[in-house]
Design an enzyme around this catalytic site. Structure first.
Site, PDB file in Angstrom:
ATOM      1  N   ALA A 311       0.798  -1.203   0.125  1.00 50.43           N
ATOM      2  CA  ALA A 311      -0.145   0.059  -0.035  1.00 50.43           C
ATOM      3  C   ALA A 311       0.949   1.359   0.099  1.00 50.43           C
ATOM      4  O   ALA A 311       0.575   2.044  -0.680  1.00 50.43           O
ATOM      5  CB  ALA A 311      -1.018   0.044   1.230  1.00 50.43           C
ATOM      6  N   LYS A 312       1.819   1.215   0.532  1.00 52.15           N
ATOM      7  CA  LYS A 312       2.795   2.328   0.640  1.00 52.15           C
ATOM      8  C   LYS A 312       3.583   2.572  -0.423  1.00 52.15           C
ATOM      9  O   LYS A 312       3.660   3.647  -1.040  1.00 52.15           O
ATOM     10  CB  LYS A 312       3.942   2.061   1.756  1.00 52.15           C
ATOM     11  N   TRP A 313       3.660   1.721  -1.211  1.00 51.44           N
ATOM     12  CA  TRP A 313       4.309   1.513  -2.667  1.00 51.44           C
ATOM     13  C   TRP A 313       3.318   2.360  -3.514  1.00 51.44           C
ATOM     14  O   TRP A 313       3.710   3.044  -4.143  1.00 51.44           O
ATOM     15  CB  TRP A 313       4.614   0.249  -3.452  1.00 51.44           C
TER      16      TRP A 313
END
Ligand code: NAG
Ligand code: NAG
Length: 612
Positions: A311-313
């Site tokens: 999700a951060k990516w």
């Protein structure tokens, strides 16, 4: 014809010496005592910094908001209507202007508005250097208004004033360093504020493993048809130990990894150990992943990378930044913790302690805590900014050469490895770590003191922060292991070592009155030959490689690894992996390779231990 200036103190900060002297010569009303000045001229652009400079000079003030002045009945304006005319006139005002007494002020014809409060408190103003230079150029004393950085009412000198005076013993004008450290304009920040960008610029040019990387050609980036096109996960990524796989510098997902590292730093400051661990694992995995990530699903399937990392990516891919980091950077508490954490000799725990004492900047530490912090921390504050400046490879190599030369002058036969990020191939480093050893066991005993004295005499070492001789004191025997470290996370081995401040003593005396070379942090580690392979491995890093090596030894081998040797977890006894039938290793690299082999690990060049 001399211009009708007020009494001026010229602040030397950020003006080079020659120019400073030249400028001083142009000021007819110059004072060398800031307490006498009506106007402080400074090569600064920020009012916070300007005010700080006054404090540093021992002049305490209460700020006066410029906008409030004209309407504030508490302030008497002097000579305001006349200033344009007066500005072009010459007079002998300079004598009277040096008085700060309110009665004198009312008669002062100073061309710059002189102001006092209704209680007769004198006001000091800090103006930009351009006010002086432009006035000189135009032969007119310009109004200060558009050049005003700060103005404040002088306060009585306090205890603190005396304590921060430059020439006080034990307090080698640390606020000077603090002042520089507190620069907040990006252009003036040390390079190290952007260590990774800096690194990449240089490292991109090295061919490294670029050519070995399989290229993934994707015609589309839409997510649903990517599933079938995802590159295979390399087998070595299935191990949970980063010491079992190659992690080359400059991996294809570097840009994203840097954001994860920033998160990790903030998690460290927040004392979120689980988060730190999880991010370290994910970072290490991505460091070893040889393809540029193109889809969320590609990250999710990687060992050590959760849906959260994926999700951060996605967030980073879409926005170019991570909100968590933006929030953290704007968080007052975290900013203060980060400032303290950047002091050499201050870890996250101490940073929090400082914060909990109510300290909010380096000046607070100096003012309220100077006597209570360690000498190492004092030096860390004194050289706050210099220690953040990266050390180029070439300089690191030169420092290593000097140390080895001194070592061999004392006792022939020393071998040295420059370890740390230098050995992992980085173009610049935060400090210099060297491991020295000598096949003659008598040579390494109590050697650290000797080499430090030699380097001190030659003026390379300016301060010795820590001198640890525990290894020599117990006869250089590998210490039996006595259970888990009492202080977890200290990770400090028991090798003899000297942590010093280094400065190249060579400089052009005709150009500089004082050594302009930067101060550097240097660690000299002395290992007995029989465990030197462990010392070299233990000090070469990277951090997660070391963490996983210790974990691997514990879980898979029931051994305890540290830089001073390997112990058996069953009986605590020393395990010698560095000797074979022919005896000890002939050189340090062989010693290192024998440790890898003895642990059942493939040896990797240090350039492939860049686990982040
Ligand atoms: C003032 O500071 C700036 C940036 O810090 C520098 O470039 C400039 O040379 C300085 N001016 C003088 C007169 O030294
Ligand atoms: C080391 O010192 C001991 C005691 O002084 C001595 O007996 C021994 O021969 C020395 N070893 C070497 C290799 O010089």
């Amino acid at each position: 014809m001399a211009l009708d200036f007020p009494v001026i103190y010229l602040l030397p900060t950020f003006i080079d010496t020659d120019r400073f002297l030249e400028l001083q010569g142009t000021i007819p009303t110059l004072t060398h005592d800031v307490n006498e000045a009506d106007v402080v001229v400074a090569n600064l652009s920020q009012s916070g910094r300007a005010r700080f400079e006054l404090r540093r000079l021992g002049l305490n003030t209460d700020p006066l908001v410029p906008a409030a002045l004209s309407s504030d009945p508490g302030i008497i304006e002097l000579d305001a209507p006349q200033r344009a005319r007066r500005g072009s006139m010459s007079s002998d005002s300079s004598d009277t202007a040096s008085e700060v007494d309110a009665d004198e002020l009312t008669t002062s014809p100073a061309s710059v508005r002189r102001i006092i409060t209704d209680r007769g408190e004198p006001v000091v103003r800090i103006v930009k250097l351009a006010w002086l230079t432009t006035s000189l150029e135009r032969h007119v004393v310009l109004p200060v208004d558009e050049y005003l950085l700060y103005q404040g009412i002088r306060k009585e000198a306090s205890e603190k004033t005396q304590r921060t005076e430059p020439n006080k013993p034990n307090l080698p004008n640390p606020s000077d360093i603090v002042a520089r450290a507190q620069l907040d304009t990006p252009g003036q920040a040390p390079k190290s504020a952007f260590p990774h960008g800096y690194k990449r610029q240089h490292e991109r040019t090295s061919p490294s493993s670029q050519s070995k990387r399989p290229r993934l050609l994707l015609e589309t980036t839409s997510e649903h048809d990517i599933g079938t096109q995802l590159p295979p996960i390399p087998d070595y990524l299935h191990t949970t130990y980063s010491c079992q796989r190659p992690s080359p510098a400059d991996p294809p997902n570097d840009a994203f990894i840097e954001h994860l590292k920033t998160i990790r730093t903030f998690r460290t400051l927040k004392n979120d150990k689980i988060g730190v661990r999880a991010y370290s694992t994910a970072i290490a995995t991505l460091c070893a992943y040889p393809y540029p990530v193109t889809a969320v699903a590609e990250i999710e399937r990687l060992p050590g990378c959760s849906a959260k990392i994926a999700a951060k990516w996605k967030e980073w891919k879409e926005n170019g930044f991570l909100q968590e980091n933006v929030d953290a950077e704007n968080d007052d508490k975290l900013s203060v913790l980060k400032l303290f954490y950047n002091i050499w000799g201050v870890g996250e725990t101490t940073a929090r302690e400082f914060y909990n004492k109510g300290w909010r900047d380096l000046d607070d530490v100096i003012e309220y805590g100077w006597e209570t912090i360690t000498r190492v921390q004092q030096i860390g504050i004194k050289y706050y900014e210099e220690f953040l400046v990266r050390i180029p490879r070439q300089e690191t190599a030169a420092i290593g050469d000097t140390i080895l030369e001194h070592a061999n002058r004392i006792h022939a036969g020393f071998q040295m490895v420059i370890v740390g990020s230098y050995r992992r191939g980085r173009q610049d480093s935060g400090d210099v770590d060297v491991v020295l050893s000598n096949p003659d066991e008598n040579a390494t005993a109590h050697f650290v003191e000797k080499v430090v004295v030699s380097l001190e005499n030659a003026k390379f070492i300016t301060h010795t922060l820590t001198l640890s001789t525990r290894n020599s004191e117990r006869g250089q025997c590998p210490l039996p292991w006595k259970g888990e470290d009492r202080k977890p996370g200290t990770g400090f081995d028991t090798l003899d070592k000297a942590l010093v401040v280094w400065q190249d003593p060579e400089f052009d005396h005709s150009k500089h009155s004082k050594n302009p070379n930067p101060h550097r942090r240097v660690d000299i580690i002395i290992s007995p030959w029989k465990t030197a392979g462990c010392a070299v491995i233990g000090w070469s890093g990277g951090t997660t490689f070391e963490r996983d090596l210790r974990r691997y030894c514990k879980k898979e081998k029931r051994l305890k690894f540290d830089s001073s040797g390997i112990r058996n977890r069953r009986d605590g006894g020393w395990v010698d992996l560095e000797s074979d039938l022919d005896g000890q290793a002939p050189d340090l690299l062989t010693a290192e390779k024998r440790v890898f082999a003895g642990l059942g690990l493939e040896w990797r060049p240090p350039e492939e231990r860049v686990t982040g």
